[in-house]
Design a protein around this motif. Structure first.
Motif, PDB file in Angstrom:
ATOM      1  N   GLU A 147      32.320  70.991  47.895  1.00 18.48           N
ATOM      2  CA  GLU A 147      31.400  71.428  46.831  1.00 18.48           C
ATOM      3  C   GLU A 147      30.463  72.450  47.469  1.00 18.48           C
ATOM      4  O   GLU A 147      30.208  72.398  48.673  1.00 18.48           O
ATOM      5  CB  GLU A 147      30.603  70.247  46.247  1.00 18.48           C
ATOM      6  N   ARG A 179      39.635  71.005  47.872  1.00 16.32           N
ATOM      7  CA  ARG A 179      39.869  69.552  47.812  1.00 16.32           C
ATOM      8  C   ARG A 179      41.366  69.305  47.920  1.00 16.32           C
ATOM      9  O   ARG A 179      42.148  69.973  47.223  1.00 16.32           O
ATOM     10  CB  ARG A 179      39.359  68.964  46.483  1.00 16.32           C
ATOM     11  N   GLU A 181      43.704  67.762  46.615  1.00 11.22           N
ATOM     12  CA  GLU A 181      44.050  67.024  45.393  1.00 11.22           C
ATOM     13  C   GLU A 181      45.527  66.647  45.414  1.00 11.22           C
ATOM     14  O   GLU A 181      46.372  67.473  45.749  1.00 11.22           O
ATOM     15  CB  GLU A 181      43.805  67.888  44.148  1.00 11.22           C
ATOM     16  N   PHE A 189      43.972  74.176  36.351  1.00 11.83           N
ATOM     17  CA  PHE A 189      42.925  73.208  35.997  1.00 11.83           C
ATOM     18  C   PHE A 189      42.402  72.466  37.220  1.00 11.83           C
ATOM     19  O   PHE A 189      41.197  72.391  37.457  1.00 11.83           O
ATOM     20  CB  PHE A 189      43.465  72.188  34.976  1.00 11.83           C
ATOM     21  N   ARG A 190      43.311  71.895  37.999  1.00  7.65           N
ATOM     22  CA  ARG A 190      42.902  71.188  39.217  1.00  7.65           C
ATOM     23  C   ARG A 190      43.698  71.774  40.365  1.00  7.65           C
ATOM     24  O   ARG A 190      44.894  71.561  40.480  1.00  7.65           O
ATOM     25  CB  ARG A 190      43.158  69.683  39.085  1.00  7.65           C
ATOM     26  N   SER A 191      43.045  72.560  41.196  1.00 12.93           N
ATOM     27  CA  SER A 191      43.744  73.194  42.297  1.00 12.93           C
ATOM     28  C   SER A 191      43.106  72.760  43.611  1.00 12.93           C
ATOM     29  O   SER A 191      42.047  72.130  43.612  1.00 12.93           O
ATOM     30  CB  SER A 191      43.736  74.715  42.130  1.00 12.93           C
ATOM     31  N   PHE A 194      39.489  76.341  44.844  1.00  9.51           N
ATOM     32  CA  PHE A 194      38.949  76.757  43.547  1.00  9.51           C
ATOM     33  C   PHE A 194      37.546  77.312  43.760  1.00  9.51           C
ATOM     34  O   PHE A 194      37.071  77.388  44.885  1.00  9.51           O
ATOM     35  CB  PHE A 194      38.954  75.580  42.558  1.00  9.51           C
ATOM     36  N   GLN A 196      33.426  77.268  42.437  1.00 10.26           N
ATOM     37  CA  GLN A 196      32.395  76.576  41.655  1.00 10.26           C
ATOM     38  C   GLN A 196      31.214  77.503  41.397  1.00 10.26           C
ATOM     39  O   GLN A 196      30.933  78.407  42.195  1.00 10.26           O
ATOM     40  CB  GLN A 196      31.894  75.352  42.423  1.00 10.26           C
ATOM     41  N   GLU A 198      27.427  76.669  40.887  1.00 11.07           N
ATOM     42  CA  GLU A 198      26.525  75.519  40.897  1.00 11.07           C
ATOM     43  C   GLU A 198      25.074  75.970  40.984  1.00 11.07           C
ATOM     44  O   GLU A 198      24.747  76.979  41.607  1.00 11.07           O
ATOM     45  CB  GLU A 198      26.839  74.607  42.083  1.00 11.07           C
ATOM     46  N   TYR A 246      26.537  60.042  44.334  1.00 12.60           N
ATOM     47  CA  TYR A 246      25.199  60.610  44.488  1.00 12.60           C
ATOM     48  C   TYR A 246      24.402  60.641  43.180  1.00 12.60           C
ATOM     49  O   TYR A 246      23.258  61.047  43.174  1.00 12.60           O
ATOM     50  CB  TYR A 246      25.302  62.044  45.037  1.00 12.60           C
ATOM     51  N   GLU A 263      37.147  67.617  31.565  1.00 10.29           N
ATOM     52  CA  GLU A 263      35.871  68.103  32.114  1.00 10.29           C
ATOM     53  C   GLU A 263      35.916  69.594  32.450  1.00 10.29           C
ATOM     54  O   GLU A 263      36.863  70.086  33.050  1.00 10.29           O
ATOM     55  CB  GLU A 263      35.572  67.298  33.391  1.00 10.29           C
ATOM     56  N   LEU A 264      34.822  70.258  32.065  1.00 14.36           N
ATOM     57  CA  LEU A 264      34.657  71.671  32.383  1.00 14.36           C
ATOM     58  C   LEU A 264      33.503  71.855  33.359  1.00 14.36           C
ATOM     59  O   LEU A 264      33.556  72.662  34.277  1.00 14.36           O
ATOM     60  CB  LEU A 264      34.352  72.409  31.070  1.00 14.36           C
ATOM     61  N   ARG A 270      20.849  64.063  40.566  1.00 11.37           N
ATOM     62  CA  ARG A 270      21.211  63.621  41.927  1.00 11.37           C
ATOM     63  C   ARG A 270      20.014  62.993  42.644  1.00 11.37           C
ATOM     64  O   ARG A 270      20.097  62.724  43.834  1.00 11.37           O
ATOM     65  CB  ARG A 270      21.773  64.796  42.737  1.00 11.37           C
ATOM     66  N   GLU A 303      21.449  68.932  38.855  1.00 15.39           N
ATOM     67  CA  GLU A 303      22.518  69.862  39.228  1.00 15.39           C
ATOM     68  C   GLU A 303      23.342  70.244  38.006  1.00 15.39           C
ATOM     69  O   GLU A 303      23.711  69.381  37.207  1.00 15.39           O
ATOM     70  CB  GLU A 303      23.438  69.195  40.246  1.00 15.39           C
ATOM     71  N   SER A 305      27.003  71.909  37.514  1.00 12.59           N
ATOM     72  CA  SER A 305      28.141  72.240  38.377  1.00 12.59           C
ATOM     73  C   SER A 305      29.364  72.569  37.531  1.00 12.59           C
ATOM     74  O   SER A 305      29.998  71.693  36.946  1.00 12.59           O
ATOM     75  CB  SER A 305      28.435  71.048  39.278  1.00 12.59           C
ATOM     76  N   GLY A 307      33.155  74.659  37.149  1.00 15.74           N
ATOM     77  CA  GLY A 307      34.265  75.268  37.875  1.00 15.74           C
ATOM     78  C   GLY A 307      34.478  76.672  37.342  1.00 15.74           C
ATOM     79  O   GLY A 307      34.675  76.845  36.137  1.00 15.74           O
TER      80      GLY A 307
END
Ligand code: GAP
Length: 441
Positions: A147, A179, A181, A189-191, A194, A196, A198, A246, A263-264, A270, A303, A305, A307
């Motif tokens: 992150e 990550r 994954e 979508f999930r790589s 990627f 972020q 934030e 967290y 989720e987007l 935190r 936060e 956050s 993607g």
């Protein structure tokens, strides 16, 4: 109107140069993607839209670009070394690996069909490791950040001391995260690699819930401003079993992707968890002194956050439409908001001869100073419009014989396909004003 499927989006992305599989000529690399000529423009535009919104258009938010590799203690302090894990099971028969929370452990293995073949779930850390320096042993291990947030916490004191920010204030950052994954289906979508976007907002303890509500509202408004249809967005509150290690409170903005609601972006309270942990592990003071009240405290953090690469998939999914026209023809159109469209204006001479191409080329060169433009003189005009619709270009300007006589051109609007005749001297302002008041048709 036909359904928007992931297959259609993937196919358009490859065909028109938005996104390709990484290392495709070698068979690809799981969970890694390359952004082609149009994809990189779209991603940059979303990043810039977010950056402007979060820094220029808000009080008290400054930017940061921290390094990807950080001291390994950062990840011990943050809790990622011990807690950033997914529970995994292996099929004893075919050795396929699955996330234990995403499959039915009583059902047969989805790959080979063997029943009762799964191992006990084991926790698997999602952080990639590498080694710093020439010696590859335990002492040289460093992590690819999972992150971007930790760079902000670690630089919190530097920012307070070197700029004139006062709590409440925010630090924004966009950058790569990694990550390992296991499940990487659904395109980008999930790589594993990627980006972020934030922002960590540092507030006085006790005001965190108020700021949490403020940022929830702001972030949802952001997507509407980016032209995303409101009925494709919703909130999802994390239950106690979903909360990240967290977070005291967390809400996701979900988008209706072709594979369903997902989720987007996450908005997290935190607390003072991260700053306190860094104070403990580094031995450095991470508190803040309020100059007016002389109170010293460890700020709480709200936060936001998102993607960036997931935003690209959202923008494509929301924009995609196949329209059957009155003549039975089907046009594929991407209804991007002009602010994020990779190309804003295409200039198309109706014919190449009699000075029309030269006129159009000159116009395109002038407009290029302000807009991302594209010049196309090949093929029938209808086909050229379709090509621009398919990549989401909101404005096409056509130059014809009349233009030579009276210095007017045709401005075609992508969504409505309406055309208007505009004086050359007013074309830039007409586009500017249409972009400002854009509403999807
Ligand atoms: N700093 C908090 C954090 O990282 P997260 O919910 O794990 O929270 C935030 O991630 C956002 O990052 C997600 O909402 C998603 O948009 C994006 N994201 C997370 N993992 C991703 C992945 N493997 N591929 C693409 N985007 C990802």
């Amino acid at each position: 109107m036909s359904e928007t499927t992931m297959e259609k989006i993937v196919s358009l992305c490859k065909r028109r140069g938005f996104i390709y599989q990484s290392s495709e000529i070698y068979g690809g690399l799981s969970g890694s993607w390359d952004y082609g000529p149009l994809g990189v423009e779209l991603k940059n535009n979303i990043r810039n839209f977010w950056w402007r919104e979060m820094t220029q258009l808000h009080d008290n938010i400054v930017g940061l670009d921290a390094s990807i590799l950080m001291h390994p203690k950062v990840w011990e302090a943050s809790g990622h070394v011990s807690n950033f894990t997914d529970p995994l099971v292996d099929c004893k028969q075919c050795k396929s690996r699955f996330r234990a929370d995403q499959i039915d452990l009583e059902a047969p293995c989805p790959t080979c069909g063997t029943k009762g073949s799964f191992t006990e779930p084991r926790n698997f850390n999602l952080m990639f490791t590498t080694h710093l320096g020439s010696i590859k042993d335990e002492s040289s291990v460093v992590y690819l950040r999972p992150e971007t947030a930790q760079g902000i916490y670690v630089d919190f004191k530097n920012v307070v001391q070197s700029s004139r920010v006062k709590v409440p204030f925010g630090i924004a950052q966009v950058g790569k995260a990694f990550r390992n994954e296991i499940t990487t289906k659904n395109f980008i979508f999930r790589s594993v690699e990627f980006e972020q976007m934030e922002m960590q907002y540092f507030v006085k303890p006790g005001t965190d819930e108020k700021w949490f509500e403020y940022w929830k509202e702001q972030r949802m408004e952001f997507y509407k401003k980016m032209g995303i249809r409101a009925d494709k967005l919703r909130w999802h509150q994390h239950g106690p079993d979903e909360l990240a290690f967290y977070a005291k409170e967390a809400f996701d903005i979900q988008f209706l992707f072709p594979m369903g609601w997902q989720e987007l972006e996450g908005v997290h309270n935190r607390t003072d968890y991260d700053l306190s942990q860094h104070q403990k592990f580094s031995g450095k003071d991470m508190t803040y002194l309020d100059q007016e009240t002389q109170e010293r405290f460890t700020p709480f953090v709200v936060e936001t956050s998102a993607g960036l690469t997931r935003n690209v998939l959202m923008a494509l999914s929301d924009a995609y439409e196949e329209q059957t026209l009155e003549d039975g023809d089907v046009r594929t159109v991407l209804h991007f908001h002009p602010a994020i469209a990779p190309i804003k204006v295409a200039v198309l001479p109706l014919v190449k001869k009699d000075g029309i191409a030269e006129y159009a080329e000159k116009l395109e060169k002038e407009l290029r100073e302000e807009f991302t433009t594209f010049y196309d003189q090949s093929g029938a005009i209808g086909r050229r419009y379709r090509r621009m619709d398919e990549i989401g270009t909101p404005y096409c300007i056509t130059v014809d014989y009349q233009s030579l006589d009276d210095n007017t051109v045709t401005l075609r609007h992508r969504d409505s396909m309406e055309q208007e005749r505009v004086e050359l001297s007013k074309i830039a302002e007409t586009i500017r004003s249409s972009m400002r008041s854009y509403k999807r048709v």
